[in-house]
Scaffold this motif. Structure first.
Motif, PDB file in Angstrom:
ATOM      1  N   HIS A   1      -8.019  -1.004   0.648  1.00 37.71           N
ATOM      2  CA  HIS A   1      -7.531   0.250   1.329  1.00 37.71           C
ATOM      3  C   HIS A   1      -6.420   0.829   0.451  1.00 37.71           C
ATOM      4  O   HIS A   1      -6.342   1.968   0.486  1.00 37.71           O
ATOM      5  CB  HIS A   1      -7.249  -0.354   2.724  1.00 37.71           C
ATOM      6  CG  HIS A   1      -7.282   0.934   3.728  1.00 37.71           C
ATOM      7  ND1 HIS A   1      -6.625   0.812   4.937  1.00 37.71           N
ATOM      8  CD2 HIS A   1      -7.222   2.174   3.404  1.00 37.71           C
ATOM      9  CE1 HIS A   1      -6.760   1.988   5.579  1.00 37.71           C
ATOM     10  NE2 HIS A   1      -7.196   3.047   4.696  1.00 37.71           N
ATOM     11  N   GLU A   2      -5.401   0.004   0.083  1.00 37.88           N
ATOM     12  CA  GLU A   2      -4.377   0.364  -0.334  1.00 37.88           C
ATOM     13  C   GLU A   2      -4.585   1.284  -1.784  1.00 37.88           C
ATOM     14  O   GLU A   2      -4.161   2.257  -2.127  1.00 37.88           O
ATOM     15  CB  GLU A   2      -3.299  -0.858  -0.610  1.00 37.88           C
ATOM     16  CG  GLU A   2      -1.936  -0.017  -1.244  1.00 37.88           C
ATOM     17  CD  GLU A   2      -1.018  -1.062  -1.553  1.00 37.88           C
ATOM     18  OE1 GLU A   2       0.313  -0.846  -1.969  1.00 37.88           O
ATOM     19  OE2 GLU A   2      -1.254  -2.359  -1.639  1.00 37.88           O
TER      20      GLU A   2
ATOM     21  N   THR B   1      -3.936   5.299  -2.912  1.00 37.99           N
ATOM     22  CA  THR B   1      -2.933   5.486  -3.755  1.00 37.99           C
ATOM     23  C   THR B   1      -3.799   6.234  -5.075  1.00 37.99           C
ATOM     24  O   THR B   1      -3.041   6.749  -5.954  1.00 37.99           O
ATOM     25  CB  THR B   1      -2.138   4.238  -4.098  1.00 37.99           C
ATOM     26  OG1 THR B   1      -3.103   3.375  -4.824  1.00 37.99           O
ATOM     27  CG2 THR B   1      -1.181   3.727  -3.263  1.00 37.99           C
TER      28      THR B   1
ATOM     29  N   TRP C   1       0.362   5.202   1.458  1.00 38.27           N
ATOM     30  CA  TRP C   1       0.242   3.614   1.922  1.00 38.27           C
ATOM     31  C   TRP C   1       1.099   3.638   2.967  1.00 38.27           C
ATOM     32  O   TRP C   1       0.679   3.136   4.117  1.00 38.27           O
ATOM     33  CB  TRP C   1      -0.102   2.933   0.754  1.00 38.27           C
ATOM     34  CG  TRP C   1      -0.357   1.568   1.473  1.00 38.27           C
ATOM     35  CD1 TRP C   1       0.429   0.484   1.449  1.00 38.27           C
ATOM     36  CD2 TRP C   1      -1.719   1.217   2.128  1.00 38.27           C
ATOM     37  NE1 TRP C   1      -0.135  -0.603   2.017  1.00 38.27           N
ATOM     38  CE2 TRP C   1      -1.679  -0.254   2.391  1.00 38.27           C
ATOM     39  CE3 TRP C   1      -2.636   1.847   2.603  1.00 38.27           C
ATOM     40  CZ2 TRP C   1      -2.460  -0.913   3.169  1.00 38.27           C
ATOM     41  CZ3 TRP C   1      -3.661   1.212   3.279  1.00 38.27           C
ATOM     42  CH2 TRP C   1      -3.754  -0.334   3.518  1.00 38.27           C
TER      43      TRP C   1
ATOM     44  N   VAL D   1      -0.258   2.568   6.838  1.00 42.73           N
ATOM     45  CA  VAL D   1       0.190   1.296   7.759  1.00 42.73           C
ATOM     46  C   VAL D   1       1.024   1.875   8.812  1.00 42.73           C
ATOM     47  O   VAL D   1       0.674   0.942   9.859  1.00 42.73           O
ATOM     48  CB  VAL D   1       0.769   0.475   6.675  1.00 42.73           C
ATOM     49  CG1 VAL D   1       1.209  -0.803   7.216  1.00 42.73           C
ATOM     50  CG2 VAL D   1       0.008   0.255   5.466  1.00 42.73           C
TER      51      VAL D   1
END
Length: 183
Positions: free
Chosen positions: A125-126, A130, A144, A148
């Protein structure tokens, strides 16, 4: 959303940024001939307009408080009342936004399918967050850290959940179309 459906269907695809909503929703809508509404597109158009106006700050604030959702819901209502199937793609982070989409479907006599895309692998996901490219001029995508920290309320009713971690976009599109009875 099978071929025997008489009433139109509103498919609302939500989830945190960078879970694959745009890619999946846009293609699934195209494959079944549904209208496609993207909140980011609407909100960015309002922001561009606001940049030209002396009252622009008020419009930018209105976007923050949900103007893009209101516009999309009004357009979705018109399309549904004309008998079109509609895909609405948005983060849809709160009960109030989810309830508003449900109200649009109810008022139009449409079937509602609520879908949440998740990416259960934080590293993937990160990476997506990015490395993604922006396809709307001027749109600033969340970092990111923004993703979060984002407020995202748990769902309070049954809905379709599709985990995009480790899956290709094509696999997720196929799963979504299957959930709609259009495989």
């Amino acid at each position: 959303m099978n071929s025997e459906s008489i009433s139109p269907t509103l498919v609302v695809v939500g989830g945190l940024p960078a879970t694959g909503k745009t890619t999946v929703s846009r293609e699934a809508a195209a494959r079944i001939g549904a209208a496609y509404l993207r909140i980011d597109t609407i909100e960015q158009a309002i922001v561009r307009f606001a940049a030209r106006e002396s009252s622009g700050e008020e419009l930018r604030d209105a976007v923050t408080w949900g103007l893009g959702y209101d516009v999309a819901q009004a357009v979705a209502s018109d399309l549904l009342c004309q008998g079109s199937h509609v895909f609405a793609e948005c983060v849809n982070p709160m009960k109030i936004t989810r309830d508003a989409w449900r109200d649009v479907a109810d008022a139009a006599g449409a079937h509602l399918v609520e879908v949440e895309l998740v990416c259960s692998d934080p590293a993937e996901h990160e990476r997506r967050a990015t490395t993604r490219t922006v396809d709307i001029p001027g749109l600033v995508v969340p970092t990111w850290a923004d993703i979060v920290a984002r407020e995202y309320e748990p769902w309070d009713r049954p809905h379709v959940v599709l985990d995009t971690a480790g899956k290709s976009a094509e696999d997720t599109i196929a799963a979504l179309l299957d959930a709609l009875g259009r495989s």
